[in-house]
Design an enzyme around this catalytic site. Structure first.
Site, PDB file in Angstrom:
ATOM      1  CB  THR A  18       8.399  -6.511 -12.820  1.00 47.94           C
ATOM      2  OG1 THR A  18       7.455  -6.870 -13.835  1.00 47.94           O
ATOM      3  CG2 THR A  18       8.199  -5.056 -12.430  1.00 47.94           C
ATOM      4  CG  ASP A  19      10.252 -10.232 -17.437  1.00 51.83           C
ATOM      5  OD1 ASP A  19      11.112  -9.341 -17.243  1.00 51.83           O
ATOM      6  OD2 ASP A  19      10.035 -10.738 -18.558  1.00 51.83           O
ATOM      7  N   GLY A 100       8.881  -6.121 -34.379  1.00 51.76           N
ATOM      8  CA  GLY A 100       9.845  -5.214 -33.749  1.00 51.76           C
ATOM      9  C   GLY A 100       9.222  -3.980 -33.145  1.00 51.76           C
ATOM     10  N   GLY A 102       7.357  -4.101 -29.971  1.00 47.46           N
ATOM     11  CA  GLY A 102       7.035  -4.246 -28.550  1.00 47.46           C
ATOM     12  C   GLY A 102       5.773  -5.043 -28.292  1.00 47.46           C
ATOM     13  CB  SER A 104       5.545 -10.224 -27.747  1.00 44.14           C
ATOM     14  OG  SER A 104       6.535 -10.648 -26.907  1.00 44.14           O
ATOM     15  CB  SER A 105       6.570 -10.022 -33.790  1.00 42.85           C
ATOM     16  OG  SER A 105       7.904  -9.567 -33.827  1.00 42.85           O
ATOM     17  CB  SER A 106      10.704 -12.152 -30.838  1.00 40.72           C
ATOM     18  OG  SER A 106      10.455 -11.599 -29.576  1.00 40.72           O
ATOM     19  CG  ASP A 146       7.812 -10.610 -24.259  1.00 42.07           C
ATOM     20  OD1 ASP A 146       7.287  -9.934 -23.351  1.00 42.07           O
ATOM     21  OD2 ASP A 146       8.724 -10.179 -24.993  1.00 42.07           O
ATOM     22  CE1 TYR A 195      14.460  -6.639 -21.373  1.00 42.51           C
ATOM     23  CE2 TYR A 195      16.197  -8.090 -20.570  1.00 42.51           C
ATOM     24  CZ  TYR A 195      14.846  -7.793 -20.722  1.00 42.51           C
ATOM     25  OH  TYR A 195      13.905  -8.642 -20.202  1.00 42.51           O
TER      26      TYR A 195
HETATM   27  P1  ADP Z   1       9.020  -7.701 -30.910  1.00 47.50           P
HETATM   28  O1  ADP Z   1       9.069  -9.037 -30.257  1.00 47.50           O
HETATM   29  O2  ADP Z   1       8.641  -6.622 -29.938  1.00 47.50           O
HETATM   30  O3  ADP Z   1       8.187  -7.638 -32.133  1.00 47.50           O
HETATM   31  P2  ADP Z   1      11.810  -8.250 -31.256  1.00 47.50           P
HETATM   32  O4  ADP Z   1      12.950  -7.420 -31.695  1.00 47.50           O
HETATM   33  O5  ADP Z   1      11.896  -8.929 -29.936  1.00 47.50           O
HETATM   34  O6  ADP Z   1      10.516  -7.334 -31.354  1.00 47.50           O
HETATM   35  O7  ADP Z   1      11.542  -9.400 -32.329  1.00 47.50           O
HETATM   36  C1  ADP Z   1      11.407  -9.077 -33.697  1.00 47.50           C
HETATM   37  C2  ADP Z   1      12.136 -10.118 -34.524  1.00 47.50           C
HETATM   38  O8  ADP Z   1      11.428 -11.383 -34.477  1.00 47.50           O
HETATM   39  C3  ADP Z   1      12.197  -9.775 -35.984  1.00 47.50           C
HETATM   40  O9  ADP Z   1      13.284  -8.906 -36.262  1.00 47.50           O
HETATM   41  C4  ADP Z   1      12.366 -11.137 -36.619  1.00 47.50           C
HETATM   42  O10 ADP Z   1      13.715 -11.569 -36.499  1.00 47.50           O
HETATM   43  C5  ADP Z   1      11.511 -12.023 -35.738  1.00 47.50           C
HETATM   44  N1  ADP Z   1      10.134 -12.124 -36.287  1.00 47.50           N
HETATM   45  C6  ADP Z   1       9.000 -11.752 -35.677  1.00 47.50           C
HETATM   46  N2  ADP Z   1       7.912 -11.973 -36.467  1.00 47.50           N
HETATM   47  C7  ADP Z   1       8.370 -12.522 -37.606  1.00 47.50           C
HETATM   48  C8  ADP Z   1       7.746 -12.968 -38.834  1.00 47.50           C
HETATM   49  N3  ADP Z   1       6.434 -12.881 -39.022  1.00 47.50           N
HETATM   50  N4  ADP Z   1       8.552 -13.468 -39.792  1.00 47.50           N
HETATM   51  C9  ADP Z   1       9.883 -13.552 -39.608  1.00 47.50           C
HETATM   52  N5  ADP Z   1      10.507 -13.147 -38.479  1.00 47.50           N
HETATM   53  C10 ADP Z   1       9.787 -12.625 -37.492  1.00 47.50           C
HETATM   54 MG    MG Z   2      10.380  -9.627 -28.736  1.00 48.60          MG
END
Ligand code: ADP
Ligand code: MG
Length: 344
Positions: A18-19, A100, A102, A104-106, A146, A195
């Site tokens: 939705t965003d 990776g 979901g 939002s580590s990115s 996110d 997406y």
């Molecule tokens: P999500 O955001 O759901 O975790 P994404 O595919 O959007 O999945 O983002 C994951 C990517 O973000 C990883 O493949 C990496 O490139 C980067 N990333 C996230 N956390 C780290 C970390 N702690 N160290 C290095 N890269 C990271």
């Molecule tokens: Mg992400």
């Protein structure tokens, strides 16, 4: 002087895809997050990660973030390209967010990096800068959920976000509610191209009937293409579910809130087609468990995690997450971001 910047991951309780349609969602920042710790100085950005291999070494103004190796350096490069910092930085990335999946580590990496590299300004600007950074890094035309959630998180509260106005309101997580995230075991696949397809279909619908934020179900009859109509129907009905969910959550109606989550999953599965048989089976199993009020895929779909709303202690799997404060510099300290209380 050691700089320590921190940004949380997020889980979206309801309102997916939705965003970028100017719709609504109820995510919350969680107590899993990413730190960037190090020393400012010099004319290069040098980072290693405790989670992923490879040393990232970049100029202050990287020209092509999407070409950087190792690939996780693309997110750092995207932030640097947008921020254009004056001084370099040498340090480490340290995270408790599963990468990776979901959660939002990115976005957590982007926000922590931007704060470590010297970003100063309002939470919304931080989020917008990091959204642009992610788009540059990944090539995916992602929305701002996110980054905005990681920037604006509030302890013990979920956020009601209106992506047309970028208004962020907070709603308390009801007493006696537990939010549990369970990984499907399935890595997210096809997320980038699928997406972009979904986003194009939503934009095609909006070109015909106007903003999906304000459209009525009757407007859908003006969309001839049945596929585009179903995509738009997901966004319209999801926005209605988000509004109802915010009301249910505010009044502590966990049963009503959970039912809306299950309906959201069905819409993502049938109308938006971003679920998978594995995610469907996990949602079904969790929803059939006594003490689980509802469950749904969370994030973009195509694998990754499911979020469940439960009575305390119901599930002994996954991550039980708490709603947490947003991104901040812990050293030197920065003032926390503010949001309005819902209805205030
Ligand atoms: P999500 O955001 O759901 O975790 P994404 O595919 O959007 O999945 O983002 C994951 C990517 O973000 C990883 O493949 C990496 O490139 C980067 N990333 C996230 N956390 C780290 C970390 N702690 N160290 C290095 N890269 C990271
Ligand atoms: Mg992400």
């Amino acid at each position: 002087m050691t700089v320590h910047a921190y940004a949380p991951g997020r889980v979206n309780l309801i309102g997916d895809h939705t965003d970028y349609a100017g719709g609504l969602a109820v995510p919350m920042a969680i107590d899993l997050g990413t730190s960037v710790v190090g020393e400012p100085g010099g004319e290069r950005i040098v980072l290693h990660s405790e989670q992923l291999d490879g040393l990232v070494e970049l100029p202050l103004r990287p020209e092509d973030p999407a070409a950087v190796e190792p690939t996780w350096g693309r997110y750092v490069a995207g932030v640097a390209a947008e921020l254009q910092p004056d001084v370099g930085f040498t340090g480490v990335v340290r995270s408790t967010v599963p990468v990776g999946s979901g959660l939002s580590s990115s976005a957590a990496l982007e926000l922590a990096t931007a704060l470590a590299l010297g970003f100063r300004g309002p939470a919304r600007e931080l989020a917008a800068l990091c959204q642009r950074a992610e788009q540059r890094a990944s090539g995916v035309p992602c929305g701002i959920m996110d980054q905005l959630t990681s920037a604006c998180g509030v302890a013990d509260h979920a956020l009601v976000i209106d992506f047309t106005t970028l208004a962020v309101e907070r709603v308390p997580v009801p007493a006696g509610a537990e939010v549990v995230v369970v990984h499907s075991g399935e890595a997210r696949a096809l997320a980038g191209s699928a997406y972009a397809d979904r986003r194009a279909q939503v934009e095609a619908a909006a070109a015909l009937i106007g903003s999906l934020h304000d459209a009525d179900p009757g407007d859908l009859e003006r969309v001839d293409d049945p596929l585009v109509r179903r995509r738009a129907r997901h966004v319209l009905t999801e926005n209605a579910r988000v509004r109802a969910f915010a009301e249910a959550f505010s009044s502590g109606d966990l049963i009503g809130a959970g039912r809306l989550m299950a309906q959201s999953h069905a819409s993502l599965r049938d109308d938006f087609e971003v679920s998978t048989p594995t995610l469907d089976a996990l949602v079904e199993r969790l929803c059939a468990t006594t003490g689980v009020h509802g469950a749904r895929l969370t994030g973009a779909g195509f694998g990754g995690c499911v979020v469940a709303l439960t009575d305390p202690g119901t599930l002994d799997e996954g991550w039980t997450v708490r709603a947490s404060a947003g991104a901040t510099r812990l050293n030197p300290a920065s003032p926390p971001a503010g949001t309005r209380r819902r209805g205030a």
